[in-house]
Design a protein around this motif. Structure first.
Motif, PDB file in Angstrom:
ATOM      1  N   ILE A   8      16.566  74.015  71.310  1.00 25.10           N
ATOM      2  CA  ILE A   8      15.384  73.394  70.691  1.00 25.10           C
ATOM      3  C   ILE A   8      15.018  72.117  71.440  1.00 25.10           C
ATOM      4  O   ILE A   8      13.837  71.883  71.745  1.00 25.10           O
ATOM      5  CB  ILE A   8      15.625  73.108  69.197  1.00 25.10           C
ATOM      6  CG1 ILE A   8      15.753  74.429  68.430  1.00 25.10           C
ATOM      7  CG2 ILE A   8      14.504  72.259  68.608  1.00 25.10           C
ATOM      8  CD1 ILE A   8      16.297  74.296  67.021  1.00 25.10           C
ATOM      9  N   LEU A   9      16.011  71.309  71.759  1.00 23.53           N
ATOM     10  CA  LEU A   9      15.751  70.050  72.468  1.00 23.53           C
ATOM     11  C   LEU A   9      15.192  70.285  73.870  1.00 23.53           C
ATOM     12  O   LEU A   9      14.450  69.462  74.395  1.00 23.53           O
ATOM     13  CB  LEU A   9      17.036  69.213  72.555  1.00 23.53           C
ATOM     14  CG  LEU A   9      17.529  68.627  71.240  1.00 23.53           C
ATOM     15  CD1 LEU A   9      18.920  68.023  71.405  1.00 23.53           C
ATOM     16  CD2 LEU A   9      16.555  67.587  70.704  1.00 23.53           C
ATOM     17  N   ASN A  10      15.539  71.414  74.474  1.00 24.71           N
ATOM     18  CA  ASN A  10      15.087  71.731  75.831  1.00 24.71           C
ATOM     19  C   ASN A  10      13.945  72.747  75.860  1.00 24.71           C
ATOM     20  O   ASN A  10      13.656  73.312  76.914  1.00 24.71           O
ATOM     21  CB  ASN A  10      16.265  72.229  76.668  1.00 24.71           C
ATOM     22  CG  ASN A  10      17.230  71.125  76.977  1.00 24.71           C
ATOM     23  OD1 ASN A  10      16.843  70.093  77.517  1.00 24.71           O
ATOM     24  ND2 ASN A  10      18.485  71.307  76.610  1.00 24.71           N
ATOM     25  N   PHE A  11      13.327  72.988  74.708  1.00 27.42           N
ATOM     26  CA  PHE A  11      12.186  73.899  74.597  1.00 27.42           C
ATOM     27  C   PHE A  11      12.498  75.295  75.135  1.00 27.42           C
ATOM     28  O   PHE A  11      11.654  75.967  75.700  1.00 27.42           O
ATOM     29  CB  PHE A  11      10.947  73.316  75.291  1.00 27.42           C
ATOM     30  CG  PHE A  11      10.596  71.941  74.810  1.00 27.42           C
ATOM     31  CD1 PHE A  11       9.961  71.771  73.593  1.00 27.42           C
ATOM     32  CD2 PHE A  11      10.939  70.813  75.555  1.00 27.42           C
ATOM     33  CE1 PHE A  11       9.649  70.493  73.130  1.00 27.42           C
ATOM     34  CE2 PHE A  11      10.634  69.538  75.097  1.00 27.42           C
ATOM     35  CZ  PHE A  11       9.980  69.380  73.883  1.00 27.42           C
ATOM     36  N   GLU A  37      19.307  59.676  75.826  1.00 24.16           N
ATOM     37  CA  GLU A  37      20.272  60.656  76.319  1.00 24.16           C
ATOM     38  C   GLU A  37      20.216  61.945  75.482  1.00 24.16           C
ATOM     39  O   GLU A  37      20.385  61.917  74.260  1.00 24.16           O
ATOM     40  CB  GLU A  37      21.682  60.059  76.281  1.00 24.16           C
ATOM     41  CG  GLU A  37      22.693  60.925  76.977  1.00 24.16           C
ATOM     42  CD  GLU A  37      24.108  60.384  76.884  1.00 24.16           C
ATOM     43  OE1 GLU A  37      25.022  61.186  77.069  1.00 24.16           O
ATOM     44  OE2 GLU A  37      24.289  59.184  76.627  1.00 24.16           O
ATOM     45  N   THR A  38      19.978  63.038  76.156  1.00 26.40           N
ATOM     46  CA  THR A  38      19.866  64.338  75.482  1.00 26.40           C
ATOM     47  C   THR A  38      21.161  64.696  74.755  1.00 26.40           C
ATOM     48  O   THR A  38      21.132  65.231  73.655  1.00 26.40           O
ATOM     49  CB  THR A  38      19.516  65.449  76.490  1.00 26.40           C
ATOM     50  OG1 THR A  38      18.299  65.099  77.148  1.00 26.40           O
ATOM     51  CG2 THR A  38      19.346  66.787  75.802  1.00 26.40           C
ATOM     52  N   LEU A  42      21.710  65.714  70.939  1.00 24.14           N
ATOM     53  CA  LEU A  42      22.380  66.970  70.624  1.00 24.14           C
ATOM     54  C   LEU A  42      23.497  66.752  69.607  1.00 24.14           C
ATOM     55  O   LEU A  42      23.601  67.480  68.614  1.00 24.14           O
ATOM     56  CB  LEU A  42      22.945  67.605  71.898  1.00 24.14           C
ATOM     57  CG  LEU A  42      23.823  68.832  71.721  1.00 24.14           C
ATOM     58  CD1 LEU A  42      23.023  69.989  71.150  1.00 24.14           C
ATOM     59  CD2 LEU A  42      24.465  69.211  73.041  1.00 24.14           C
ATOM     60  N   GLU A  43      24.318  65.740  69.827  1.00 26.30           N
ATOM     61  CA  GLU A  43      25.444  65.477  68.919  1.00 26.30           C
ATOM     62  C   GLU A  43      24.964  64.976  67.555  1.00 26.30           C
ATOM     63  O   GLU A  43      25.530  65.338  66.528  1.00 26.30           O
ATOM     64  CB  GLU A  43      26.417  64.483  69.544  1.00 26.30           C
ATOM     65  CG  GLU A  43      27.069  64.965  70.828  1.00 26.30           C
ATOM     66  CD  GLU A  43      27.877  66.243  70.688  1.00 26.30           C
ATOM     67  OE1 GLU A  43      28.332  66.573  69.575  1.00 26.30           O
ATOM     68  OE2 GLU A  43      28.071  66.922  71.705  1.00 26.30           O
ATOM     69  N   ILE A  44      23.924  64.161  67.530  1.00 23.08           N
ATOM     70  CA  ILE A  44      23.382  63.684  66.246  1.00 23.08           C
ATOM     71  C   ILE A  44      22.853  64.852  65.435  1.00 23.08           C
ATOM     72  O   ILE A  44      23.185  65.016  64.256  1.00 23.08           O
ATOM     73  CB  ILE A  44      22.276  62.634  66.463  1.00 23.08           C
ATOM     74  CG1 ILE A  44      22.864  61.317  66.940  1.00 23.08           C
ATOM     75  CG2 ILE A  44      21.488  62.401  65.171  1.00 23.08           C
ATOM     76  CD1 ILE A  44      21.838  60.271  67.324  1.00 23.08           C
ATOM     77  N   TYR A  45      22.019  65.686  66.055  1.00 29.61           N
ATOM     78  CA  TYR A  45      21.447  66.820  65.328  1.00 29.61           C
ATOM     79  C   TYR A  45      22.536  67.821  64.924  1.00 29.61           C
ATOM     80  O   TYR A  45      22.492  68.367  63.824  1.00 29.61           O
ATOM     81  CB  TYR A  45      20.356  67.508  66.144  1.00 29.61           C
ATOM     82  CG  TYR A  45      19.095  66.687  66.230  1.00 29.61           C
ATOM     83  CD1 TYR A  45      18.460  66.227  65.086  1.00 29.61           C
ATOM     84  CD2 TYR A  45      18.526  66.358  67.460  1.00 29.61           C
ATOM     85  CE1 TYR A  45      17.298  65.466  65.164  1.00 29.61           C
ATOM     86  CE2 TYR A  45      17.368  65.611  67.542  1.00 29.61           C
ATOM     87  CZ  TYR A  45      16.757  65.169  66.391  1.00 29.61           C
ATOM     88  OH  TYR A  45      15.611  64.419  66.462  1.00 29.61           O
ATOM     89  N   SER A  46      23.496  68.052  65.801  1.00 26.57           N
ATOM     90  CA  SER A  46      24.599  68.961  65.456  1.00 26.57           C
ATOM     91  C   SER A  46      25.373  68.437  64.258  1.00 26.57           C
ATOM     92  O   SER A  46      25.714  69.188  63.343  1.00 26.57           O
ATOM     93  CB  SER A  46      25.532  69.144  66.651  1.00 26.57           C
ATOM     94  OG  SER A  46      24.878  69.806  67.699  1.00 26.57           O
ATOM     95  N   ARG A 129      30.512  59.294  71.976  1.00 29.62           N
ATOM     96  CA  ARG A 129      30.023  57.934  72.200  1.00 29.62           C
ATOM     97  C   ARG A 129      28.769  57.975  73.067  1.00 29.62           C
ATOM     98  O   ARG A 129      28.762  58.506  74.163  1.00 29.62           O
ATOM     99  CB  ARG A 129      31.099  57.083  72.873  1.00 29.62           C
ATOM    100  CG  ARG A 129      30.707  55.609  72.984  1.00 29.62           C
ATOM    101  CD  ARG A 129      31.847  54.747  73.481  1.00 29.62           C
ATOM    102  NE  ARG A 129      33.016  54.761  72.623  1.00 29.62           N
ATOM    103  CZ  ARG A 129      33.164  54.030  71.512  1.00 29.62           C
ATOM    104  NH1 ARG A 129      32.193  53.241  71.111  1.00 29.62           N
ATOM    105  NH2 ARG A 129      34.266  54.107  70.807  1.00 29.62           N
ATOM    106  N   ASP A 130      27.701  57.382  72.554  1.00 32.75           N
ATOM    107  CA  ASP A 130      26.435  57.283  73.267  1.00 32.75           C
ATOM    108  C   ASP A 130      26.592  56.298  74.418  1.00 32.75           C
ATOM    109  O   ASP A 130      27.070  55.176  74.224  1.00 32.75           O
ATOM    110  CB  ASP A 130      25.340  56.803  72.306  1.00 32.75           C
ATOM    111  CG  ASP A 130      24.014  56.588  72.999  1.00 32.75           C
ATOM    112  OD1 ASP A 130      23.612  57.462  73.793  1.00 32.75           O
ATOM    113  OD2 ASP A 130      23.384  55.535  72.745  1.00 32.75           O
TER     114      ASP A 130
END
Length: 143
Positions: A8-11, A37-38, A42-46, A129-130
């Motif tokens: 989804i993040l990468n269409f 940072e992608t 990704l980790e937040i949405y996951s 860690r971001d």
């Protein structure tokens, strides 16, 4: 789960046929974050979608197990045996035995292992860690 969020993040539409894709896409589109940072996104949405995903997958998994177990058994023979045993020991005792067997052999061990795997992945998401902020995902979520 990560694969769905990543696509989804990468269409990318490669996961579009997955049953959870629409839920994840709607969530991501309605909850935007300003991180560059992608992998952080990704980790937040996951992490944020893991509880909903777990509910979805466990329900689907249990339904699949029930369908598999009922397709293997001869329902008429099973019903006759159940009725016979219920007459001998009593319906209440038979129902208790039936519940105990289902909990012991079908649901608990397999689903607990499955949930443990999801929990491990969930913790990895939260502890990432971001690079931009040097904060872990759980800190970003609570900010």
């Amino acid at each position: 789960m990560r694969g769905i969020c990543f696509s989804i993040l990468n269409f990318d539409t490669s996961y579009q046929s997955h049953g959870f894709y629409k839920t994840a896409k709607e969530f991501i589109e309605s909850n935007k974050f300003d991180y560059k940072e992608t992998h952080t996104l990704l980790e937040i949405y996951s992490a944020l979608l893991t509880p909903k995903f777990t509910d979805y997958v466990v329900k689907k998994y249990i339904s699949k197990l029930k369908m598999q177990s009922s397709s293997v058994l001869d329902i008429v023979d099973l019903r006759n045996s159940y009725d016979y045993l219920s007459n001998v020991v009593g319906k209440q005792k038979m129902d208790s035995l039936n519940s105990a067997i289902m909990e012991s052999f079908l649901f608990c061990p397999v689903v607990n292992s499955f949930l443990q795997s999801i929990t491990n992945n969930y913790l990895l998401c939260l502890l990432y860690r971001d690079e931009e902020t040097s904060k872990q995902i759980f800190q970003l979520i609570t900010d």
